[in-house]
Structure formats: structure tokens, C-alpha cells
Design an enzyme around this catalytic site. Structure first.
Site, PDB file in Angstrom:
ATOM      1  N   HIS A 123      61.262  62.028  60.459  1.00 14.66           N
ATOM      2  CA  HIS A 123      62.266  62.082  59.398  1.00 14.66           C
ATOM      3  C   HIS A 123      62.538  60.720  58.771  1.00 14.66           C
ATOM      4  O   HIS A 123      63.104  60.649  57.673  1.00 14.66           O
ATOM      5  CB  HIS A 123      63.570  62.714  59.923  1.00 14.66           C
ATOM      6  CG  HIS A 123      64.401  61.836  60.794  1.00 14.66           C
ATOM      7  ND1 HIS A 123      64.396  61.921  62.171  1.00 14.66           N
ATOM      8  CD2 HIS A 123      65.298  60.849  60.498  1.00 14.66           C
ATOM      9  CE1 HIS A 123      65.241  61.044  62.673  1.00 14.66           C
ATOM     10  NE2 HIS A 123      65.801  60.376  61.677  1.00 14.66           N
ATOM     11  N   ASP A 162      59.281  65.414  65.807  1.00 14.94           N
ATOM     12  CA  ASP A 162      59.922  64.384  64.980  1.00 14.94           C
ATOM     13  C   ASP A 162      59.337  62.995  65.260  1.00 14.94           C
ATOM     14  O   ASP A 162      60.067  62.019  65.400  1.00 14.94           O
ATOM     15  CB  ASP A 162      61.433  64.366  65.191  1.00 14.94           C
ATOM     16  CG  ASP A 162      62.160  63.541  64.126  1.00 14.94           C
ATOM     17  OD1 ASP A 162      61.611  63.390  63.017  1.00 14.94           O
ATOM     18  OD2 ASP A 162      63.253  63.024  64.416  1.00 14.94           O
ATOM     19  N   SER A 171      67.148  55.446  64.223  1.00 13.94           N
ATOM     20  CA  SER A 171      66.099  56.439  64.418  1.00 13.94           C
ATOM     21  C   SER A 171      64.733  55.777  64.468  1.00 13.94           C
ATOM     22  O   SER A 171      64.380  54.986  63.591  1.00 13.94           O
ATOM     23  CB  SER A 171      66.127  57.466  63.284  1.00 13.94           C
ATOM     24  OG  SER A 171      67.292  58.231  63.328  1.00 13.94           O
TER      25      SER A 171
END
Length: 404
Positions: free
Chosen positions: A134, A164, A248
Site C-alpha cells: 500500500h 501487503d 508502514s
């Protein structure tokens, strides 16, 4: 008259007592000063059994009860903690990842987003970076910001929406550190965890937060298609080390400075604090290897599109799919790919799958989890399904998945 005369001698006695007390007080002060001044000189001559001279860079001996005077015991103090050592080992391998979006003259949309990444390998003039899918999703171009602020172009080798994860490749000029993967399967709840990343953008690059491993096995529902339905359950580590937007793709470390997770998400609610998640290396490393080698994760497939029965009104269970009342859950086939294992096995649109081998299938997550964790390409499976109210079985030989 007599009253005042009779008290005069007593006043004189009181004055004498005060003078004597003051003399004793000042005498004590002078004596203390003499002692303080003389001790260093006596110590240096060796007349005292200890040395009171102190220096922050010297060892300070201590007297041990029951041992002869003059025997020294050395106490070593370390200013470097295990956490700072772990951070020093990995911090230069944690980089910024910049997602450059499409922009045009007539629109202000686009710009750039930032996340984090971890350099895990260096070979043949290239360095390889793992980050989240993402973080680079929808990017026109991707850049990596090294710890010295240098921005270099990155090539996306592959991404995997299911876990992911994404792998990038950059030239290794300026790369000074490579992170080491640890074994997430040996983690214990309560042991220290350290997160490194770029929360809120590159202005806060290489931010370090500390916490513990809050849980080693968490299953988090994920909506991959954006339709509000659960498509997958991500298996993650839970930590209370602060993870914020921009973290992230960064590293979650153990106390040895090994990467044991790739930071991925947090629960972002005003009433919730200290619940963050990372993809454990036990799951991430095989995916990273496939993305680096094949640009995709090689998984088995049946070759069908599916939806969970729970996604449609109960009316259609009987009227459209003709299911008997005893069927309470399952997935129905929305499409069958040409020349796929499912087509060769005879599956059709609107067939309702309720079991694979001996495993009940209640929804799409059950089916994907069984295929991706318990089977391999080339395996033969037995599928139990309903068609027009009739229960049937067929055998399917799984092939390699082309796209999720």
C-alpha cells in the site's frame, strides 16, 4: 526595684552560656573544614586505605566488608544499552519510500506520499528494499530516500496485495547497511520490540519507538477489494511500539537488532492507543523471495471467481442458487476462467462450494487460506459443491495462480 535587681545575675549567666555555645559551633565548623582539606593530601600520601579522587573516566574502587583495607573491587558501567545497540545495527538500513503520483497541468491531485522500507540485501551493485504494497500502490514512479537524505530512483520488482508486501531495487551506491532477518516464530509475548521508520513523512525520518511484543498471533480481517467484505485475514504480530502513518514498511526489531516484522498497520481510533501490527518474518521472507525472483508470489489456484454466501440476501440462497435449508455457509462461483483447473473439472457459474477435501468452507477467506497455506501447485483436491440443489463432488488439480 528588688525584682529587677534579683534578675540581673541570671541575665549575665545567660550571656556567658550563649557565648560559649557560639564558640563551640564555630569551632566545629573550623574542624570540619580542616578535615576536608587534609583528607585528599593524606590519601595521596597513602596514609588512608582508599582514594577519594574521582573522574568520570576512571574506575572507582569500593571497600568490601570483610576484606583487608586497600583491596579494590572494580565496577564496570556500560553507557550503551541493548536497545541503542540494536538501533545502531539497523537504523541506516531503514529508508524512506516516496510514492510519486500522476499529476497534470489542469489538476492539483497527485503529488507524493511517503512510507518506509528496509534494505535487506545487497548484491551485484544493487540493493533490495522491502516495503508495504500500500506504500507504493498507484505510483507513477518510486524513489528511495537514504539516511543521508539522498533520493534515488527505485524499480518495483513485484508486489503482493494479499500480504501487503512489495520489493524494490536500487543502485547500492550510498548504501551503508543491510538489515538481518530474525525468526519471528521464536518470539515471546512481553519481550522488547523496537520500531524504526518515518512517521508523518521524511521530516521525522529514522524515528525510533520502543515497546513490547503484545501478541505473536493475531488474525486481522482485511478488505482487499474495497467492497466492505472481508477477503482475507492477515496473520500479524501485535506491538505497543508507536506506529504512525509513514511507519508502514519500516522495521520491527528484536533486542538483537534483527528484523522480526515489517510494520504494516495500526488501529486508528480515538479511544485506542498502542495497538500496532507488523507482518512477521515467517510469513514475509518467503513472499519477499518470490517477489524478488518471479515478480509475484507463486500460489496454487482453481481458476474461479468467488463470493461468500453471506454477501447476498438470503432470498437468493433458495430462489437463485436453489440451496437446501441445511446449507448455512459457503462460497458461490461468480466466474470460471477458460482453460483453468476449475473449467477442466466441470465447475460452473453459481455452483456453491461447501467443502474442500475434509475442510468445511464457510466463506472466501476459508477457501483462500486453505489453498494458500495447505496446498501447493500441482496438488489434487476434492471439491464438494451444490448445483441446482444437488450435492456433487469433483477433483481439481491446482495450477499456478496468474493474478489475484
Amino acid at each position: 526595684m528588688g525584682y529587677y535587681d534579683s534578675h540581673i545575675p541570671k541575665r549575665e549567666d545567660n550571656r556567658k552560656k550563649r557565648a560559649s555555645g557560639l564558640s563551640a559551633f564555630f569551632g566545629a565548623i573550623v574542624g570540619a573544614v580542616i578535615v576536608l582539606v587534609s583528607i585528599p593530601a593524606l590519601s595521596q600520601t597513602g596514609l588512608l586505605p582508599y582514594d577519594i579522587s574521582t573522574n568520570q573516566n576512571e574506575t572507582v574502587p569500593t571497600m568490601v566488608e570483610g576484606e583487608p583495607a586497600g583491596l579494590e573491587q572494580t565496577v564496570n558501567l556500560s553507557v550503551n544499552s541493548d536497545i541503542t545497540n540494536a538501533v545502531d545495527k539497523v537504523s541506516d538500513a531503514v529508508v524512506g519510500v516516496i510514492n510519486l503520483q500522476e499529476t497534470n497541468f489542469w489538476s492539483n491531485t497527485g503529488g507524493e506520499g511517503t512510507g518506509s522500507g528496509v534494505i535487506y540485501k545487497q548484491a551485484d551493485g544493487k540493493a533490495f528494499v522491502v516495503t508495504n504494497h500500500h506504500v507504493i500502490e498507484g505510483a507513477r514512479e518510486v524513489e528511495v530516500s537514504l539516511t543521508d537524505g539522498t533520493r534515488v530512483p527505485a524499480k518495483v520488482l513485484g508486489t503482493d496485495v494479499l500480504t501487503d508486501l512489495a520489493v524494490l531495487e536500487i543502485d547500492d551506491e550510498g548504501v551503508t547497511a543491510v538489515a538481518e532477518f530474525g525468526n519471528s516464530e521464536t518470539l515471546r509475548v512481553g519481550e522488547p520490540a523496537v520500531a524504526i521508520g518515518n512517521p508523518l513523512g521524511l521530516a521525522f525520518s529514522s524515528t525510533v519507538t520502543q515497546g513490547i511484543i503484545s501478541a505473536t498471533e493475531r488474525s486481522i480481517p482485511v478488505d482487499l477489494t474495497g467492497n466492505g467484505q472481508i477477503d482475507w485475514h492477515a496473520e500479524v504480530l501485535q506491538t505497543d511500539a508507536a506506529i504512525n502513518p509513514g511507519n508502514s514498511g519500516g522495521a520491527l526489531l528484536n533486542i538483537q537488532g534483527q528484523v522480526i516484522g515489517i510494520n504494516s498497520m495500526k488501529i486508528a481510533q480515538s479511544s485506542v492507543e498502542g495497538i500496532g501490527f507488523a507482518i512477521p518474518t515467517a510469513i514475509a521472507v518467503p513472499v519477499i523471495n518470490d517477489l524478488e525472483r518471479f515478480s509475484e508470489v507463486r500460489r496454487p489456484q482453481m481458476g474461479v471467481g468467488i463470493r461468500s454466501l453471506s454477501e447476498i440476501p438470503g432470498y437468493h440462497w433458495q430462489e437463485t442458487l436453489k440451496l437446501p435449508d441445511e446449507v448455512k455457509a459457503g462460497v458461490f462461483v461468480t466466474s470460471v476462467a477458460p482453460v483453468s483447473p476449475a473449467e477442466r473439472a466441470g465447475l460452473q457459474e453459481y455452483d456453491v462450494i461447501v467443502k474442500i477435501n475434509d475442510r468445511d468452507i464457510e466463506d472466501g477467506h476459508d477457501l483462500r487460506k486453505f489453498l494458500y497455506t495447505e496446498t501447493e501447485i500441482g496438488d489434487e483436491i476434492t471439491v464438494t459443491f451444490y448445483r441446482e440443489g444437488s450435492k456433487q463432488t469433483t477433483t481439481i488439480t491446482l495450477s499456478e495462480q496468474q493474478a489475484f
